[in-house]
Design an enzyme around this catalytic site. Structure first.
Site, short mmCIF file in Angstrom:
data_model
loop_
_atom_site.label_atom_id
_atom_site.label_comp_id
_atom_site.label_asym_id
_atom_site.label_seq_id
_atom_site.Cartn_x
_atom_site.Cartn_y
_atom_site.Cartn_z
N ASP A 229 -4.12 11.59 -5.07
CA ASP A 229 -3.04 10.64 -4.85
C ASP A 229 -2.05 11.35 -3.91
O ASP A 229 -2.05 12.57 -3.79
CB ASP A 229 -2.36 10.22 -6.16
C1 BGC Z 1 0.34 5.70 -4.98
C2 BGC Z 1 -1.07 5.28 -4.59
C3 BGC Z 1 -1.10 4.89 -3.14
C4 BGC Z 1 -0.61 6.07 -2.32
C5 BGC Z 1 -0.58 5.79 -0.83
C6 BGC Z 1 0.89 6.76 -4.05
O1 BGC Z 1 2.23 7.01 -4.29
O2 BGC Z 1 0.35 6.17 -6.31
O3 BGC Z 1 -1.50 4.21 -5.38
O4 BGC Z 1 -2.38 4.51 -2.76
O5 BGC Z 1 0.72 6.40 -2.71
O6 BGC Z 1 0.40 4.89 -0.51
#
Ligand code: BGC
Length: 764
Positions: A229
């Site tokens: 993530d």
């Molecule tokens: C989120 C993800 C997301 C990623 C990219 C993160 O903060 O938890 O779900 O895909 O950011 O935007």
């Protein structure tokens, strides 16, 4: 992917360690690195999940894209075919924007209605979540675009999400929190999986070897790559070794140098690095080959699809006196700020820049005629209200035949990044509903919200419609259901409680303490309400229709099922439309174990299907159940296991209304226990000589000698009873003693060496 894996391995073998390490970190926020010298291209990824959010940097406007209904709404359709269509549309939009990986779907389990990101997740139930995710992945990947199944794993709280360990027992982890991932991975092989921010039982998800390698890859057969993530990496080298391939966003040379140093110093085997890179390169090759450089998409057609899906997602929760659908010629007062400025998606990384947004006021005007519709806001932005706004709304409502009030949760109430403080709606919305209810008996409340809300006003209204965060075409979808153009067929994908104190993780959720203890265990969602016999406001799976269905018959292909034989059992169910309108029913099948050896949920959803029935029509549906549908996870054996015994198969239209039931005798052999020094004396009862040796060594020979009739002949009745009681207590004491205590307890009469010998022979 397997062909591409060998091609990728060949390419990786021609790379230097520096080049390999480069490929394990992103090039900025949304791209991977390419290697020109080897002709390896870069690929682009974008959020997800309910629409494409292609951005250049972190902020700003993303490219216009269809904003589909959010995940709880998608799940409330219970229509896997439809979700596949949504996935395919998302895939086409990604192709048109030259995006190779879509960051979704999100399938974390809704542990509490307070979860700030519940609007991005499907359900409280792993089977519904897993099947929705599988359909979504099939749709997107069928267009040659990869998905990222997220957030792996146990990421059910937003509060301190990068720093709170989800502490959970193994059975709950497997049965509730991992099962949705397992279904989606095994059924649909997402090209990537996103590791979660949080630690699980103290180990960062991005460094969790057991989750990322042992379970995801070795057990489930995942063959794509794992992306962190965004900002989810703690120790980069540990993460590579554990199974997180790609770090996002890129960290420049920072972590790249650490990987290179670890390989040089022998802390990270170069084979591990090469394997990790190979898995990334295989997806890059696959995605690049599937790129359609001249792709476009039909925004009108996708908007129409969003409206159709929205219509199927809407759940009719209450409809007293048949207040809905609206009838021709009725004068309708449409109340609420949301009628013209709807809330249709959540905030955070999933926020889409829609191609267009329709509202209920406009759409109802089109369907009913402007002369039949009046509107009053009744409240302002963020749910605030005042006497003037209320008086105006009450005046409009009183002069109409029916009042429809749009209410729910404003933007500030739920978002990625924090959890909700309460399940209540804004006081302004509640005040507005109560005021209208006094002036107009024919009142219907339409809710726009990403997660369950309390409804203290429920007894004062005739109708309640759950409209979710219904995407850019949500206004049209609502108009379709309110006017009866669409017969509602959505069913709740999560339980709606009466109040927060009824909910499974109350008051532990959210934890601010660095550790979130999943103390309610298996009893999440309806599993909790059923086990504790709590009447929720609306149960999981519930939803009304403008027609009526009757469950008329159930039949099993056999009365008994041998779970070890690898077969399956077929359940046949008959459902009839006994109302006057065509409509769709969601037929839900739950399994109930009559006498579980370990306490488990009362009923568990195992299968479902959605069918269309004309008035008077009857259809037969077939479901197939196999070993896993009767199994629980045995944390001692670390394996799925079936308890032999009677299981009821229960079928109906909601988790709380299951009129059909058939009983099956399930046969299964218990799992062989691995014998260790921690094993109990009773674990040796199948080897009588060894059991006897333990009993004698411990000084309780009487347990293995026949009761002497002569001795008891001389005893009073009381003495006989006392002796029997003593024997029962002694047996429990001996049986439940771990064998590693026997040498000391027997003062060495059974030696350590003999214990080892017993274990060796018994395990041979
Ligand atoms: C989120 C993800 C997301 C990623 C990219 C993160 O903060 O938890 O779900 O895909 O950011 O935007």
């Amino acid at each position: 992917m397997n062909g591409t894996l060998s091609e990728a391995a060949a390419l990786v073998s021609r790379m230097t360690v520096e080049e390999q390490a480069l490929l394990l970190s992103g090039d900025g926020w949304w791209r991977t690195h390419g290697i020109e010298r080897l002709g390896l291209p870069a690929i682009t990824c974008s959020d997800g999940p309910h629409g494409l959010r292609k951005l250049e940097g972190l902020f700003g406007n993303s490219v216009p894209a269809t904003c589909f209904p959010t995940a709880p709404a998608l799940a409330a359709t219970w229509n896997t075919g439809l979700i596949r269509e949504v996935g395919a549309a998302l895939g086409r939009e990604a192709q048109a924007a030259d995006v190779q990986l879509l960051l979704g779907p999100g399938i974390n389990i809704k542990r509490s209605p307070l979860g700030g990101r519940n609007f991005e997740y499907f359900s409280e139930d792993p089977v519904l979540s897993g099947r929705m995710a599988a359909a979504y992945i099939d749709g997107v990947q069928g267009e040659g675009v990869g998905t990222s199944l997220k957030h792996f794993a146990v990421n059910s709280q937003e509060t301190l999400r990068m720093a709170t360990s989800s502490d959970i027992d193994e059975r709950t982890l497997r049965e509730v929190y991992l099962q949705a991932f397992e279904i989606a991975v095994q059924h649909s092989q997402p090209w990537t999986v996103m590791s979660a921010y949080n630690p699980v039982n103290g180990v960062y998800a991005s460094e969790h070897r057991q989750l990322l390698t042992d379970i995801l890859r070795d057990e489930w057969g995942f063959n794509g790559f794992v992306v962190s993530d965004w900002g989810g990496i703690n120790d980069r080298v540990e993460a590579v070794a554990a199974g997180t391939n790609l770090e996002m966003p890129g960290s420049g040379d920072y972590n790249r140098n650490r990987i290179i140093a670890a390989v040089r110093e022998g802390r990270l085997p170069k084979e591990t690095l090469a394997r990790s890179v190979t898995e990334v390169v295989a997806v890059v090759l696959e995605a690049s080959a599937a790129r359609k450089s001249d792709a476009t998409f039909d925004a009108e057609a996708h908007h129409a699809l969003a409206r159709r899906v929205g219509g199927e997602s809407i759940v009719l929760l209450k409809n007293d006196d048949g207040v809905l659908p609206l009838r021709a010629g009725q004068k309708v007062a449409l109340i609420g700020d949301f009628a013209k400025a709807p809330r249709y998606q959540g905030a955070g990384s999933s926020q889409v820049n829609p191609t267009r947004v329709t509202n209920t006021y406009y759409e109802l005007t089109t369907l009913l005629g402007a002369e039949n519709l009046v509107h009053a806001a009744g409240c302002a932005d963020e749910g605030d209200t005042n006497d003037t706004l209320i008086e105006d709304a009450v005046g409009q409502a009183a002069s109409a035949h029916v009042a429809i009030v749009l209410a729910g949760l404003p933007d500030s109430y739920e978002s990625e990044g924090f959890d909700r403080r309460s399940i209540d709606m804004p006081p302004g919305h509640v005040r507005l509903i109560e005021a209208i209810a006094k002036a107009q008996p024919n009142i219907v409340v339409v809710l726009l919200n990403g997660s369950a809300v309390s409804m203290p006003w429920i007894d004062g209204v005739k109708g309640v419609v759950e409209g979710w965060l219904g995407g850019e075409a949500g206004g049209g979808a609502l108009a379709d259901v309110l006017t009866g153009r669409v017969n509602p067929s959505g069913r709740l994908s999560e339980t709606f409680p009466v109040g927060i104190e009824q909910t499974p993780a109350f008051p532990a959720f959210p934890s601010h303490a660095g550790n979130a203890l999943y103390g309610e265990g298996l009893f999440v969602g309806y599993r909790h309400y059923d086990m504790r016999n709590i009447e929720p406001l609306f149960p999981f799976g519930f939803g009304l229709s403008y027609t009526k269905f009757e469950y008329c018959g159930i039949d099993c292909s056999s009365d008994a099922f041998d779970a070890d034989a690898g077969g399956s059992v077929r359940i046949q169910v008959k459902v009839r439309n006994v109302g006057a309108l065509a409509g769709q029913e969601v037929v839900q099948l739950y399994v109930h174990e009559q006498a579980p050896a370990h306490p488990g949920p009362v009923n568990e959803l195992r299968a479902f299907d959605k069918i269309m029935l004309a008035p008077g029509e009857e259809k037969t549906l077939f479901f197939t159940l196999d070993q896993r549908d009767f199994a629980h996870y045995d944390p001692q054996a670390h394996a799925w296991s079936v308890n032999p015994g009677a299981f009821d198969v229960r079928v109906g239209g909601s988790s709380r209304e299951l009129p059909l039931e058939a009983t099956l005798e399930v046969r299964a052999r218990p799992l062989p226990r691995k014998l260790t020094r921690q094993s109990l004396v009773q674990d040796f009862s199948a080897i009588p000589a060894v059991y006897e040796e333990f009993a004698r060594a411990l000084g309780f020979a009487e347990l293995v000698e026949p009761e002497s009739a002569a001795a008891s002949a001389n005893m009073t009745r009381e003495q006989v009873i006392a002796a029997r009681k003593a024997r029962v207590a002694t047996r429990a004491f001996v049986n439940e003693m771990p064998i590693n205590k026997v040498p000391a307890f027997s003062k060495g009469s059974l030696s350590e060496a003999r214990l080892d010998e017993i274990l060796r022979t018994a395990s041979a």
